[in-house]
Design a protein around this motif. Structure first.
Motif, PDB file in Angstrom:
ATOM      1  N   LEU A  43       3.629   5.865  -5.714  1.00 22.18           N
ATOM      2  CA  LEU A  43       3.495   6.045  -7.171  1.00 22.18           C
ATOM      3  C   LEU A  43       2.775   7.346  -7.504  1.00 22.18           C
ATOM      4  O   LEU A  43       2.819   7.815  -8.640  1.00 22.18           O
ATOM      5  N   GLY A  44       2.111   7.929  -6.507  1.00 26.08           N
ATOM      6  CA  GLY A  44       1.399   9.197  -6.716  1.00 26.08           C
ATOM      7  C   GLY A  44       2.315  10.407  -6.635  1.00 26.08           C
ATOM      8  O   GLY A  44       1.868  11.542  -6.843  1.00 26.08           O
ATOM      9  N   LEU A  45       3.599  10.215  -6.346  1.00 21.73           N
ATOM     10  CA  LEU A  45       4.515  11.365  -6.238  1.00 21.73           C
ATOM     11  C   LEU A  45       4.771  11.999  -7.607  1.00 21.73           C
ATOM     12  O   LEU A  45       4.715  11.329  -8.638  1.00 21.73           O
TER      13      LEU A  45
ATOM     14  N   THR B 168       0.838  -1.216   0.000  1.00 21.40           N
ATOM     15  CA  THR B 168       0.000   0.000   0.000  1.00 21.40           C
ATOM     16  C   THR B 168       0.868   1.261   0.000  1.00 21.40           C
ATOM     17  O   THR B 168       0.558   2.248  -0.674  1.00 21.40           O
ATOM     18  N   VAL B 169       1.951   1.223   0.738  1.00 27.20           N
ATOM     19  CA  VAL B 169       2.857   2.374   0.804  1.00 27.20           C
ATOM     20  C   VAL B 169       3.471   2.632  -0.578  1.00 27.20           C
ATOM     21  O   VAL B 169       3.564   3.779  -1.027  1.00 27.20           O
TER      22      VAL B 169
ATOM     23  N   LYS C 256      -7.141  -1.705  -5.303  1.00 28.71           N
ATOM     24  CA  LYS C 256      -5.884  -1.234  -5.890  1.00 28.71           C
ATOM     25  C   LYS C 256      -4.952  -0.651  -4.827  1.00 28.71           C
ATOM     26  O   LYS C 256      -3.749  -0.852  -4.873  1.00 28.71           O
ATOM     27  N   MET C 257      -5.538   0.073  -3.878  1.00 31.59           N
ATOM     28  CA  MET C 257      -4.713   0.747  -2.880  1.00 31.59           C
ATOM     29  C   MET C 257      -4.287  -0.185  -1.744  1.00 31.59           C
ATOM     30  O   MET C 257      -3.136  -0.233  -1.346  1.00 31.59           O
ATOM     31  N   ARG C 258      -5.250  -0.940  -1.199  1.00 33.05           N
ATOM     32  CA  ARG C 258      -4.966  -1.734   0.010  1.00 33.05           C
ATOM     33  C   ARG C 258      -4.684  -3.203  -0.285  1.00 33.05           C
ATOM     34  O   ARG C 258      -4.477  -3.977   0.641  1.00 33.05           O
TER      35      ARG C 258
ATOM     36  N   GLY D 200      -3.805  -3.410   3.432  1.00 33.08           N
ATOM     37  CA  GLY D 200      -2.772  -2.424   3.793  1.00 33.08           C
ATOM     38  C   GLY D 200      -1.671  -3.040   4.647  1.00 33.08           C
ATOM     39  O   GLY D 200      -1.019  -2.344   5.411  1.00 33.08           O
ATOM     40  N   GLY D 201      -1.473  -4.365   4.548  1.00 31.87           N
ATOM     41  CA  GLY D 201      -0.442  -5.028   5.349  1.00 31.87           C
ATOM     42  C   GLY D 201      -0.943  -5.495   6.706  1.00 31.87           C
ATOM     43  O   GLY D 201      -0.198  -6.109   7.462  1.00 31.87           O
ATOM     44  N   PHE D 202      -2.203  -5.200   7.043  1.00 26.03           N
ATOM     45  CA  PHE D 202      -2.780  -5.674   8.301  1.00 26.03           C
ATOM     46  C   PHE D 202      -3.602  -6.937   8.024  1.00 26.03           C
ATOM     47  O   PHE D 202      -4.391  -6.970   7.074  1.00 26.03           O
ATOM     48  N   ASN D 203      -3.446  -7.953   8.891  1.00 28.44           N
ATOM     49  CA  ASN D 203      -4.182  -9.203   8.713  1.00 28.44           C
ATOM     50  C   ASN D 203      -5.591  -9.106   9.291  1.00 28.44           C
ATOM     51  O   ASN D 203      -5.787  -8.580  10.392  1.00 28.44           O
TER      52      ASN D 203
END
Ligand code: MLC
Length: 462
Positions: A226-228, A220-221, A403-405, A373-376
């Motif tokens: 990629l939005g930079l 997710t990070v 797409k994001m998470r 987002g990396g959380f289970n």
């Protein structure tokens, strides 16, 4: 070298003294080797002090996800039976709460010396709660040796040195931030800037200000990065040495887009709370998109069929692991621990293939675990929570691709009487960590079941 946090700087000498003093405070409060301390804090220097004070005393550090609510914490507190819960949050819980500011005030009058405690490398250093497939959270006991073996491996394999500048934005309550982040910083002696959390709105500014060489993130990070602006991404790519991704699968498209924008191939690796890191793409050599690379030194991996037969290259099998990084078992759950091992090999529940040149690729899970987002997220926990509502007869929670998470939870519910499902959303938001709140509630007449009456989740949400 040392630590930066919110504009304040700390040398390693200061960190050493702070944690020594805090260890004396904990000892004076009666905490002894083998006791547990639960810690519920956002990333801060005090959390590092607490971890190190625990390590020095042989006290078992039990971090709790800061997004958890009281309901989710209650089980951890009753299972771990800590001497205290250290937090600055106002919580209605049955254990003693120790405020970090009060501990710090007491520490000011304590000696600088490191407390004298003889420790065994096989002693537990931390317990990380992971829910497992059963829905009840189990504590994975990680020993001092587990953390040490993992750290030595990562330092060697990813060439982490004291000259690195390390930006750590991951939470310290999970093994990614704690086992990899904190330990690689300490063992390499590099300079680390710790953030309270990753915020994509300020990410470019922070990167360009600190000019790190090393960064660990969840997919997710990387999607956020990629939005930079392309100019910022190029500049940042110029001073960065290594981006590492883990905790959830990194889509090959994100790997490619990131390479195009930043000029870096993200190094993807595979780990778990029970094992810290297992398999990693190489630092030198091909970092292959969509794969997790090779077993780290000292770690054996094999892929077995459901009847425990080795699978051929290209075929899917369950990942089994052996090595000095593998946890000591689940806290006070001998049966679950026994079930987790077959002939001394840890069964991960993850499915993978191996290519003819040895690269592992994850291709699913045996359980219906959702990673957002990396959380289970363990669907059963949300299902049981929803079924407590008088209107809910049955609930099934499944993953939806995002797409994001990566994945987000969606709930299918069978209702006894009609209600506005927004009520269920509100209830979840109040009682559960935000990442567990279903994105959508779909009312259905009945849930799909096979002839045996077994729920067929694969027919939902696709
Ligand atoms: C997320 N939120 C946080 C938070 N992280 N709140 C406080 N502290 C944190 N650290 C909340 C936000 O308040 C928000 O809640 C929601 O999560 C989404 O936030 P966002 O601002 O939209 O964030 P986003 O850009 O999507 O990024 C989220 C994220 C977060 C990537 C920063 O998901 C995260 O930190 N993930 C890391 C998880 C991790 O470390 N996993 C490692 C597990 S170890 P609301 O209410 O507004 O929705 C493991 C083993 C291994 O798996 O191999 O590593």
């Amino acid at each position: 070298m040392g630590l930066e946090f919110q504009g304040r700087e700390f040398t390693f000498g200061e960190i050493e003294v702070r944690s020594n003093r805090l260890a004396h405070v904990l000892a004076a409060r009666g905490v002894v080797t083998g006791d547990r301390l639960c810690v519920y804090l956002v990333n801060c220097v005090e959390m590092i002090d607490l971890y190190l004070a625990c390590v020095k005393l042989g006290v078992i550090f039990v971090p709790i996800n800061i997004l958890y609510r009281e309901r989710e914490m209650a089980h951890i507190l009753s299972d771990a039976q800590p001497q205290a819960l250290i937090t600055d949050a106002e919580l209605a819980v049955t254990v003693s709460i120790w405020h970090p500011a009060v501990l710090s005030a007491e520490a000011a009058t304590m000696p600088d010396s490191r407390p004298a405690v003889a420790l065994d490398g096989d002693a537990p250093a931390g317990i990380i709660y992971t829910s497992g497939t059963t829905g009840t959270s189990k504590g994975a006991v990680l020993t001092h040796n587990n953390f040490a073996a993992n750290t030595v491996n990562l330092l060697a394999c990813w060439e982490i040195r004291d000259a690195d500048r390390f930006l750590l934005a991951l939470p310290l309550f999970h093994v990614h931030g704690l086992g990899n982040g904190l330990h690689c910083w300490l063992a390499s002696g590099c300079r680390m800037r710790l953030l309270e959390r990753f915020e994509h709105q300020t990410a470019a500014e922070v990167f360009l200000d600190f000019r790190p060489t090393l960064f660990f993130g969840v997919p997710t990070v990387y999607v956020r990065l990629l939005g930079l602006e392309p100019a910022a991404a190029r500049e940042l790519g110029g001073f960065m040495r290594l981006f590492v991704s883990g905790s959830a699968p990194l889509p090959a498209q994100v790997f490619d887009d990131f390479h195009a924008l930043f000029g870096h191939r993200i190094l993807e690796r595979y780990g778990m709370s029970e094992t810290i890191m297992n398999i990693s793409n190489p630092y030198w050599g091909e970092r292959r998109a969509g794969t997790i690379g090779f077993p780290l030194p000292g770690i054996s991996a094999k892929l077995l069929s459901p009847s425990f037969e080795p699978v051929a290259p290209g075929e899917t099998g369950e990942v089994y692991l052996k090595g000095p990084n593998i946890f000591a078992g689940y806290w006070r759950r001998s049966e679950a621990t026994q079930d987790a091992f077959v002939d001394g090999w840890f069964r991960t529940g993850d499915l993978a293939t191996i290519s003819s040149d040895g690269y592992y690729t994850l291709c699913g899970r045996k359980s219906d675990l959702i990673i957002s987002g990396g959380f289970n997220i363990y669907p059963r926990e949300i299902e049981e929570f929803l079924q407590e509502h008088p209107a809910v007869v049955e609930a099934a929670v499944v993953a939806r691709q995002d797409k994001m998470r990566g994945e987000v939870p969606v709930a299918y519910v069978v209702l006894e009487f009609l209600i506005d499902t927004a009520v269920l959303g509100e209830l979840c938001r109040e009682k559960l960590a935000s990442f567990k709140v279903p994105r959508e509630f779909v009312v259905v007449e009945k849930l799909p079941r096979n002839a045996m009456g077994k729920l067929q989740k694969n027919l939902l949400g696709k």
